[in-house]
Write a protein that holds these residues in place. Sequence first.
Motif, PDB file in Angstrom:
ATOM      1  N   SER A  66      -1.801  -0.638  -0.529  1.00 14.01           N
ATOM      2  CA  SER A  66      -0.728  -0.166  -1.100  1.00 14.01           C
ATOM      3  C   SER A  66       0.021   1.115  -0.524  1.00 14.01           C
ATOM      4  CB  SER A  66      -0.611  -0.045  -2.678  1.00 14.01           C
ATOM      5  OG  SER A  66       0.436   0.732  -2.995  1.00 14.01           O
ATOM      6  N   VAL A  67       1.006   1.084   0.044  1.00 14.46           N
ATOM      7  CA  VAL A  67       1.842   2.040   0.956  1.00 14.46           C
ATOM      8  C   VAL A  67       2.641   2.755  -0.001  1.00 14.46           C
ATOM      9  CG1 VAL A  67       3.216   2.677   2.462  1.00 14.46           C
ATOM     10  CG2 VAL A  67       1.491   1.357   3.239  1.00 14.46           C
ATOM     11  N   ASP A  68       2.701   4.025  -0.196  1.00 13.58           N
ATOM     12  CA  ASP A  68       3.691   4.806  -1.191  1.00 13.58           C
ATOM     13  C   ASP A  68       4.569   5.247  -0.297  1.00 13.58           C
ATOM     14  OD1 ASP A  68       4.743   5.974  -3.519  1.00 13.58           O
ATOM     15  OD2 ASP A  68       3.665   7.803  -3.091  1.00 13.58           O
ATOM     16  N   LEU A  69       5.750   4.420  -0.113  1.00  9.28           N
ATOM     17  CA  LEU A  69       6.848   4.843   0.976  1.00  9.28           C
ATOM     18  C   LEU A  69       7.636   5.768   0.394  1.00  9.28           C
ATOM     19  CD1 LEU A  69       7.977   3.907   3.717  1.00  9.28           C
ATOM     20  CD2 LEU A  69       9.329   2.112   2.467  1.00  9.28           C
ATOM     21  N   LYS A  70       7.623   6.975   0.973  1.00 14.49           N
ATOM     22  CA  LYS A  70       8.801   7.754   0.915  1.00 14.49           C
ATOM     23  C   LYS A  70       9.441   8.363   2.397  1.00 14.49           C
ATOM     24  CE  LYS A  70       6.411   9.587  -3.229  1.00 14.49           C
ATOM     25  NZ  LYS A  70       5.914  10.759  -3.903  1.00 14.49           N
ATOM     26  N   GLY A  71      10.202   7.459   2.790  1.00 14.30           N
ATOM     27  CA  GLY A  71      10.746   7.807   3.963  1.00 14.30           C
ATOM     28  C   GLY A  71      10.851   6.523   4.821  1.00 14.30           C
ATOM     29  N   GLN A  72       9.899   6.668   5.809  1.00  4.93           N
ATOM     30  CA  GLN A  72       9.615   5.481   7.133  1.00  4.93           C
ATOM     31  C   GLN A  72       8.254   5.305   7.240  1.00  4.93           C
ATOM     32  OE1 GLN A  72      11.689   8.175   8.484  1.00  4.93           O
ATOM     33  NE2 GLN A  72      13.761   7.476   8.096  1.00  4.93           N
ATOM     34  N   TRP A  73       7.679   4.039   7.606  1.00  6.76           N
ATOM     35  CA  TRP A  73       6.632   3.516   8.141  1.00  6.76           C
ATOM     36  C   TRP A  73       6.882   2.573   9.076  1.00  6.76           C
ATOM     37  CZ3 TRP A  73       0.991   3.294   6.738  1.00  6.76           C
ATOM     38  CH2 TRP A  73       0.608   4.354   5.962  1.00  6.76           C
ATOM     39  N   PHE A  74       6.237   2.527  10.108  1.00  2.31           N
ATOM     40  CA  PHE A  74       6.410   1.268  11.167  1.00  2.31           C
ATOM     41  C   PHE A  74       5.553   0.104  10.562  1.00  2.31           C
ATOM     42  CE2 PHE A  74       7.833   4.879  13.981  1.00  2.31           C
ATOM     43  CZ  PHE A  74       8.575   4.154  14.781  1.00  2.31           C
ATOM     44  N   LEU A  75       5.832  -0.854  10.468  1.00  5.17           N
ATOM     45  CA  LEU A  75       5.289  -2.268   9.842  1.00  5.17           C
ATOM     46  C   LEU A  75       5.346  -3.598  11.143  1.00  5.17           C
ATOM     47  CD1 LEU A  75       4.170  -3.487   7.091  1.00  5.17           C
ATOM     48  CD2 LEU A  75       6.335  -3.826   6.817  1.00  5.17           C
ATOM     49  N   GLN A  76       4.091  -3.901  11.073  1.00  6.18           N
ATOM     50  CA  GLN A  76       4.162  -5.350  11.949  1.00  6.18           C
ATOM     51  C   GLN A  76       4.760  -6.194  11.105  1.00  6.18           C
ATOM     52  OE1 GLN A  76       1.354  -8.144  14.300  1.00  6.18           O
ATOM     53  NE2 GLN A  76       0.465  -6.219  13.727  1.00  6.18           N
ATOM     54  N   LYS A  77       5.395  -7.059  11.664  1.00  9.18           N
ATOM     55  CA  LYS A  77       6.085  -8.460  10.925  1.00  9.18           C
ATOM     56  C   LYS A  77       4.896  -9.398  10.282  1.00  9.18           C
ATOM     57  CE  LYS A  77      10.309  -8.616  13.616  1.00  9.18           C
ATOM     58  NZ  LYS A  77      11.136  -9.471  14.521  1.00  9.18           N
ATOM     59  N   GLY A  78       5.248  -9.475   9.073  1.00 11.32           N
ATOM     60  CA  GLY A  78       4.401 -10.504   8.510  1.00 11.32           C
ATOM     61  C   GLY A  78       3.153  -9.929   7.890  1.00 11.32           C
ATOM     62  N   LYS A  79       3.095  -8.647   7.581  1.00 10.32           N
ATOM     63  CA  LYS A  79       1.801  -8.101   7.048  1.00 10.32           C
ATOM     64  C   LYS A  79       2.261  -7.324   5.667  1.00 10.32           C
ATOM     65  CE  LYS A  79      -0.016  -9.104  10.888  1.00 10.32           C
ATOM     66  NZ  LYS A  79      -0.451 -10.185  10.982  1.00 10.32           N
ATOM     67  N   GLN A 108      13.498   0.309  -3.548  1.00 10.27           N
ATOM     68  CA  GLN A 108      14.581   0.409  -2.572  1.00 10.27           C
ATOM     69  C   GLN A 108      14.114   0.449  -0.975  1.00 10.27           C
ATOM     70  OE1 GLN A 108      17.683  -0.626  -3.703  1.00 10.27           O
ATOM     71  NE2 GLN A 108      16.546  -0.725  -5.888  1.00 10.27           N
ATOM     72  N   ILE A 109      13.702  -0.589  -0.435  1.00  5.93           N
ATOM     73  CA  ILE A 109      13.141  -0.658   0.624  1.00  5.93           C
ATOM     74  C   ILE A 109      14.355  -1.345   1.759  1.00  5.93           C
ATOM     75  CG2 ILE A 109      11.190  -0.813   2.227  1.00  5.93           C
ATOM     76  CD1 ILE A 109       9.462  -0.363  -0.118  1.00  5.93           C
ATOM     77  N   SER A 110      14.463  -0.934   2.662  1.00  5.73           N
ATOM     78  CA  SER A 110      15.080  -1.715   3.867  1.00  5.73           C
ATOM     79  C   SER A 110      14.308  -1.630   5.092  1.00  5.73           C
ATOM     80  CB  SER A 110      16.530  -1.197   4.242  1.00  5.73           C
ATOM     81  OG  SER A 110      16.438   0.021   4.593  1.00  5.73           O
ATOM     82  N   PHE A 111      14.571  -2.993   5.898  1.00  3.44           N
ATOM     83  CA  PHE A 111      13.607  -3.100   7.127  1.00  3.44           C
ATOM     84  C   PHE A 111      14.540  -3.453   8.130  1.00  3.44           C
ATOM     85  CE2 PHE A 111      11.688  -4.683   3.507  1.00  3.44           C
ATOM     86  CZ  PHE A 111      10.563  -4.104   3.375  1.00  3.44           C
ATOM     87  N   HIS A 112      14.177  -2.308   9.456  1.00  6.93           N
ATOM     88  CA  HIS A 112      15.045  -2.279  10.503  1.00  6.93           C
ATOM     89  C   HIS A 112      14.255  -2.833  11.758  1.00  6.93           C
ATOM     90  CE1 HIS A 112      17.867   0.348   8.308  1.00  6.93           C
ATOM     91  NE2 HIS A 112      16.975   0.736   7.758  1.00  6.93           N
ATOM     92  N   GLY A 113      14.798  -3.787  12.672  1.00 13.32           N
ATOM     93  CA  GLY A 113      14.143  -4.100  13.969  1.00 13.32           C
ATOM     94  C   GLY A 113      14.020  -3.133  14.644  1.00 13.32           C
ATOM     95  N   TRP A 134       7.433  -5.695  15.304  1.00 12.16           N
ATOM     96  CA  TRP A 134       7.488  -4.634  14.507  1.00 12.16           C
ATOM     97  C   TRP A 134       8.854  -4.484  13.968  1.00 12.16           C
ATOM     98  CZ3 TRP A 134       3.203  -1.633  13.114  1.00 12.16           C
ATOM     99  CH2 TRP A 134       2.175  -1.954  13.680  1.00 12.16           C
ATOM    100  N   VAL A 135       8.801  -3.659  12.880  1.00 14.11           N
ATOM    101  CA  VAL A 135      10.145  -3.122  12.029  1.00 14.11           C
ATOM    102  C   VAL A 135       9.645  -1.737  11.567  1.00 14.11           C
ATOM    103  CG1 VAL A 135      10.898  -5.607  11.530  1.00 14.11           C
ATOM    104  CG2 VAL A 135       9.503  -4.369   9.802  1.00 14.11           C
ATOM    105  N   VAL A 136      10.647  -1.262  11.198  1.00 16.26           N
ATOM    106  CA  VAL A 136      10.589   0.109  10.359  1.00 16.26           C
ATOM    107  C   VAL A 136      10.977   0.045   8.892  1.00 16.26           C
ATOM    108  CG1 VAL A 136      11.422   2.366  10.166  1.00 16.26           C
ATOM    109  CG2 VAL A 136      11.116   1.400  12.508  1.00 16.26           C
ATOM    110  N   ALA A 137       9.989   0.079   8.005  1.00 22.81           N
ATOM    111  CA  ALA A 137      10.354   0.265   6.864  1.00 22.81           C
ATOM    112  C   ALA A 137      10.958   1.544   6.315  1.00 22.81           C
ATOM    113  CB  ALA A 137       9.304  -0.242   5.901  1.00 22.81           C
ATOM    114  N   GLU A 138      12.242   1.310   5.598  1.00 22.48           N
ATOM    115  CA  GLU A 138      12.736   2.555   5.290  1.00 22.48           C
ATOM    116  C   GLU A 138      12.953   2.613   3.809  1.00 22.48           C
ATOM    117  OE1 GLU A 138      16.081   5.787   7.072  1.00 22.48           O
ATOM    118  OE2 GLU A 138      16.525   3.727   6.960  1.00 22.48           O
ATOM    119  N   GLY A 139      12.875   3.799   3.121  1.00 19.67           N
ATOM    120  CA  GLY A 139      13.225   3.734   1.485  1.00 19.67           C
ATOM    121  C   GLY A 139      12.270   4.527   0.752  1.00 19.67           C
ATOM    122  N   GLN A 140      12.309   4.142  -0.693  1.00 19.40           N
ATOM    123  CA  GLN A 140      11.504   4.554  -1.798  1.00 19.40           C
ATOM    124  C   GLN A 140      10.930   3.526  -2.512  1.00 19.40           C
ATOM    125  OE1 GLN A 140      11.136   7.924  -2.331  1.00 19.40           O
ATOM    126  NE2 GLN A 140      12.359   8.516  -0.401  1.00 19.40           N
ATOM    127  N   GLY A 141       9.455   3.482  -2.313  1.00 15.90           N
ATOM    128  CA  GLY A 141       8.734   2.298  -3.339  1.00 15.90           C
ATOM    129  C   GLY A 141       7.363   2.275  -2.767  1.00 15.90           C
TER     130      GLY A 141
END
Length: 258
Positions: free
Chosen positions: A25-38, A45-50, A73-80
Amino acid sequence: MSTGPVVHDPYTLPVDDNVNPYAFSVDLKGQWFLQKGKMIAYYGQISFHGIGHGALDGLIRSNFHSPLHAADWVVAEGQGKMILADRAFDVNSFDLEDGNLTIRSGNLLAFQPGLSLKQSIIPGFLTLIGTGKFVAASNGAVHFVEPPVRVDPQALVGWADCPSPCHHYDHGYMRGVLGGLRALTGVGGTSGEEHQFEFVGAGQVLLQSSEVLMPEQATGAVPHEAGVPGGGTGTPGAPQGVPRLPGQLGDLQRRFGL
């Protein structure tokens, strides 16, 4: 009396920790890099940017330097809260502090922007440099060993703060007729008892508790997956009508754990 399953919500999920051995479980407060499909689920409220699509050019310019893997890869951005997993393999987080770690590209699930990702000179591996947390999967629990050490290529997950390995072949393999045929044709394969990766110097080597590599999986190929509308049952992303011959470069890289 039997107990039922543990039911989580956004408030009971762990903060940057394992939900169980197979999910994180990632506590997202900003951005994380994320491999697709994981990412298997998220709250908030999280958005995903290529990568390379312009939304977060400054962040990507500073932290992502592997054009070969940009489409994965994508960048996950937001809070959640994001729940990460990979086909029921073991999942764990690790921390780097002003360090560097080289890891199999398929094993790396996500990392914080404090880390910079670079394409390793060794095919099939990526290097993380800097300070931050990353999440990785393995086929079995991960163990840390110190050089000098020789390891089975299939068991190798990565290495930190030490020089890249070299190949080591035992004498019997080198002088054997069968070994010569393998070297010329690429047919027959090798085992960890015949061929190893040799590490020297200071640092740590990460090994999984299995000599079976995690199966390769194409990312970003959702329409081809079984159970998805419009999907099929074939291998995701596999080219059609292209024959593969024993000893091709990709086959050799997989055989030697590259």
